[in-house]
Design a protein around this motif. Sequence first.
Motif, short mmCIF file in Angstrom:
data_model
loop_
_atom_site.label_atom_id
_atom_site.label_comp_id
_atom_site.label_asym_id
_atom_site.label_seq_id
_atom_site.Cartn_x
_atom_site.Cartn_y
_atom_site.Cartn_z
N VAL A 1 6.29 4.82 -3.54
CA VAL A 1 5.75 6.19 -3.56
C VAL A 1 4.23 6.19 -3.50
O VAL A 1 3.62 7.01 -2.81
N ARG A 2 3.60 5.27 -4.20
CA ARG A 2 2.13 5.25 -4.25
C ARG A 2 1.51 4.42 -3.14
O ARG A 2 0.27 4.33 -3.04
N GLY A 3 2.34 3.82 -2.31
CA GLY A 3 1.82 3.04 -1.20
C GLY A 3 1.08 1.79 -1.63
O GLY A 3 0.12 1.37 -0.96
N LEU A 4 1.53 1.16 -2.72
CA LEU A 4 0.87 -0.04 -3.21
C LEU A 4 1.32 -1.26 -2.40
O LEU A 4 2.31 -1.22 -1.68
N THR A 5 0.58 -2.33 -2.55
CA THR A 5 0.88 -3.57 -1.83
C THR A 5 1.71 -4.50 -2.71
O THR A 5 1.38 -4.72 -3.87
N TRP A 6 2.79 -5.03 -2.13
CA TRP A 6 3.62 -5.99 -2.86
C TRP A 6 3.05 -7.38 -2.64
O TRP A 6 3.15 -7.95 -1.55
N ASN A 7 2.42 -7.94 -3.67
CA ASN A 7 1.82 -9.28 -3.54
C ASN A 7 2.13 -10.11 -4.78
O ASN A 7 1.23 -10.54 -5.49
N PHE A 8 3.42 -10.32 -5.00
CA PHE A 8 3.86 -11.02 -6.21
C PHE A 8 4.79 -12.18 -5.85
O PHE A 8 5.86 -12.34 -6.44
#
Length: 585
Positions: A525-532
């Motif tokens: 929803v917030r358009g965050l980046t998946w970097n995990f």
Amino acid sequence: MRLRSLFSLLFLVLFTSSAYARFVAVHPSSADLISDGISGGSLDSGTIIRTVVSAPPAEEKEEACEQTYGFMPCTKTALGNVFLILVYGFLMFTAATYLSAGSELLLEILGPGIVGGLFLPMLGALPDAMLIMVSGLSGDAATAQSQVSVGMGLLAGSTVMLLTVIWGTCTVVGKCDLRDDIAVNNQDTKGFHLKDSGVTVDVWTSYAARIMAISVIPFVIVQLPQVLNSTSGRHLAVLVALILSVLMLISYCVYQVFQPWIQRRRLAFAKHKHVISGILRHLKQHALGRLLDDEGQPDEHVIRKLFDTIDANKDGRLSATELKALIIGISFEDIDFDKDDAVGRVLQDFDKTLDEEVDQEEFVRGIKHWLIQAMGASGHSGPDAGPRTMKFLDHFHVQTKREHALLGDNENGENDEESGEVADPKWITIKAALLLLLGAAIAAAFADPLVDTVNNFSAATGIPSFFISFIALPLATNSSEAVSAIIFASRKKIRTASLTFSELCGGVTMNNILCLSVFLAIVYVRGLTWNFSSEVLVILIVCLVMGCFASFRTTYPLWTCFIAYLLYPFSLGLVYILDYWFGWS
């Protein structure tokens, strides 16, 4: 006493705040003069005193911390943040305790099914879900991206802690002597022998471990773009993983709702198999010959003689009364079951004409079917089975008895809780509701301040917020569950060990689907980046190692606790190496 401690902490949190002081400055000259109240005093001539009431300097304003909700205490110092983390952590622990106590009271009133399968797992994961939610909802997208590592640290830390430190401790605390690879209830004479001491769980725990291993699939999906070095499909992968995790959450809750019914059906079938093995052994002991011929096939002549022996009134038919007399005369070694129900199931196997009686031909066909089933289950068939009929029947009997024990039957005097009448259902319901509301309110109120404090501590010390949330936050949100699991395991019974390890697997499953669903929803929803990438790898390794281990065995010797314990420092070290040596993201 618990409420008094809670309110004392709340008072301390609400009224501990920073204040700015009024100071007096000495100046040689000024246009703003006031009398110093003396004449010809010791001050040099022309020296005046000016009273200034002002805000802190501009640079101090820039360093001031941002108060959560505009009034919660905050600090930029490392020691102050440690104190606030302890305070907020204790409040989250209290919230988890209230949610757990309220859930148990609700389960006592309403029983399993919807309550045990739907509400309890969700309520247990509520504190973690709250912390994950606020870590990604605070501030603008850039702030959320920097704080969301707290949520991932909590998610990974909770999963790893449950499957390593707590799992290993429950194995040590709950160990009993192992006899024939099965733990003996309440017998612990082998000390810390690595092979002859351990715990045994029921088969439902193995199923719970398999479900836990399957629940990591959304992690794999969301990680695929990074594995394939693709940047275009990351947002889509988050959406697909979110949809799948929600569907898995619904499926898991449905399974939990119907699991008691499934368990009763499986237990009834296991009891019926044990009745079959007991009847076959009894018939073999009273047979005028071998039940199997030299070719390993059922000997119809011997079976017909057995029918004549059981047919008390010699009418050529076995009634329900005669079958019940046969079953009552057989010792089933402390396994309790309804004799009338057993007779009904035998009739269901034998009586094909549905006339509530068994004639000789039906009896022969039924016994032959049972013998073939016993040979297949025990792995004995062919010509050797004939001379060793008693051996394979004994093996089948032991196998059915073990299967019955591993299904966790609690009808043989192993009730661990007092089974009395509920004193006042209405009052207990009200108390449960109040505890649940209070726990949820505390978790909702103090999740955001705790996340902010973790970030402030990270800024003050230079320690990445992920590692703080990985180590510290699970101690707050999972302490109640950990203490409950360890206490339950210490009762040293197969039943309590099964419940303990099933709850641990269930808690991890809810982390992998409920908490991950919340996390993925925020990222999408917030358009965050998946970097995990490194965090996901750690979750996959721990869940698959412990899940596969617990899926295919029901006895955990004491040496297995070292596997669990070693996985914790391995996980922490792996994340550090991948993130800070290899630059994974």
